[in-house]
Design an enzyme around this catalytic site. Structure first.
Site, PDB file in Angstrom:
ATOM      1  N   ASP A 153      -3.283  -0.177  -6.014  1.00 17.32           N
ATOM      2  CA  ASP A 153      -2.199  -0.140  -5.039  1.00 17.32           C
ATOM      3  C   ASP A 153      -2.845  -0.213  -3.646  1.00 17.32           C
ATOM      4  OD1 ASP A 153       0.396   0.337  -3.920  1.00 17.32           O
ATOM      5  OD2 ASP A 153      -0.135   2.457  -3.688  1.00 17.32           O
ATOM      6  N   ASP A 179      -1.159   0.812  -0.073  1.00 15.25           N
ATOM      7  CA  ASP A 179      -0.852   1.927   0.840  1.00 15.25           C
ATOM      8  C   ASP A 179      -1.055   3.268   0.139  1.00 15.25           C
ATOM      9  OD1 ASP A 179      -0.103   0.026   2.762  1.00 15.25           O
ATOM     10  OD2 ASP A 179       1.963  -0.016   2.033  1.00 15.25           O
TER      11      ASP A 179
END
Ligand SMILES: [Mg+2]
Ligand SMILES: [Zn+2]
Length: 179
Positions: free
Chosen positions: A7, A9
């Protein structure tokens, strides 16, 4: 092929509830770029899978997102690391798309791009939805305590087999120890 799916953020860069809307707002989490560089040097392919509903919300344009990713790639290159590809969901929560995590579309795209099963492939996230999308394709879910990680951990209900680490750097320590 050694593949890792991250991922963005809250894993690579500091998260913001107000969204990352410009290259200036993109700030690496200490140690994360070096962690990716260590994977790169060890022959891993690193790909990013990221929900970017700020596009659908009109908070930033695709040009701006490209500029944000250019900054990420530049800083990563300075650290000696490389991201093979960035898979993006540009949709909002009400669009009913198949790619917004926890839906599995981005992971399906990755499996098809690399023509490989994702069984056992490590997928690192800070939100439950990252782990849910990952396990749908058989990835091993890794939760980090950066970004929304502490909240996610506190809320509980993690997929079976979730590994928990302080940061991406700690995840990479374990991945490379198991190489
Ligand atoms: Mg996140
Ligand atoms: Zn989508």
């Amino acid at each position: 092929m050694k593949l890792a799916i991250l991922d963005r953020d809250g894993v690579i860069n500091e998260d913001s509830d107000a969204f990352i809307k410009s290259p200036e707002e993109w700030q690496a989490i200490p140690g994360s770029l070096d962690a990716i560089a260590r994977l790169s040097r060890a022959g891993w392919r690193v790909v990013v899978a990221t929900n970017q509903s700020g596009l659908a919300r009109g908070l930033f344009s695709m040009d701006t997102l490209n500029a944000i990713h250019a900054r990420m790639r530049r800083e990563l290159a300075d650290a000696g690391g490389f991201v093979d590809a960035i898979f993006i969901c540009p949709h909002g929560p009400d669009d009913g798309c198949r790619c917004r995590k926890p839906a599995p579309g981005l992971f399906e795209d990755i499996a098809s791009r690399y023509d490989t099963s994702l069984q056992g492939v490590p997928a690192v996230g800070d939100s439950l939805r990252d782990l849910q999308a990952a396990t749908a394709l058989g990835c091993t879910p890794w939760l980090v305590r950066t970004g929304k990680g502490p909240r996610t951990l506190q809320a509980g209900g993690l997929p079976a087999g979730t590994r928990v680490c302080d940061s991406l750097s700690a995840v990479v320590d374990e991945l490379l120890a198991g190489d």
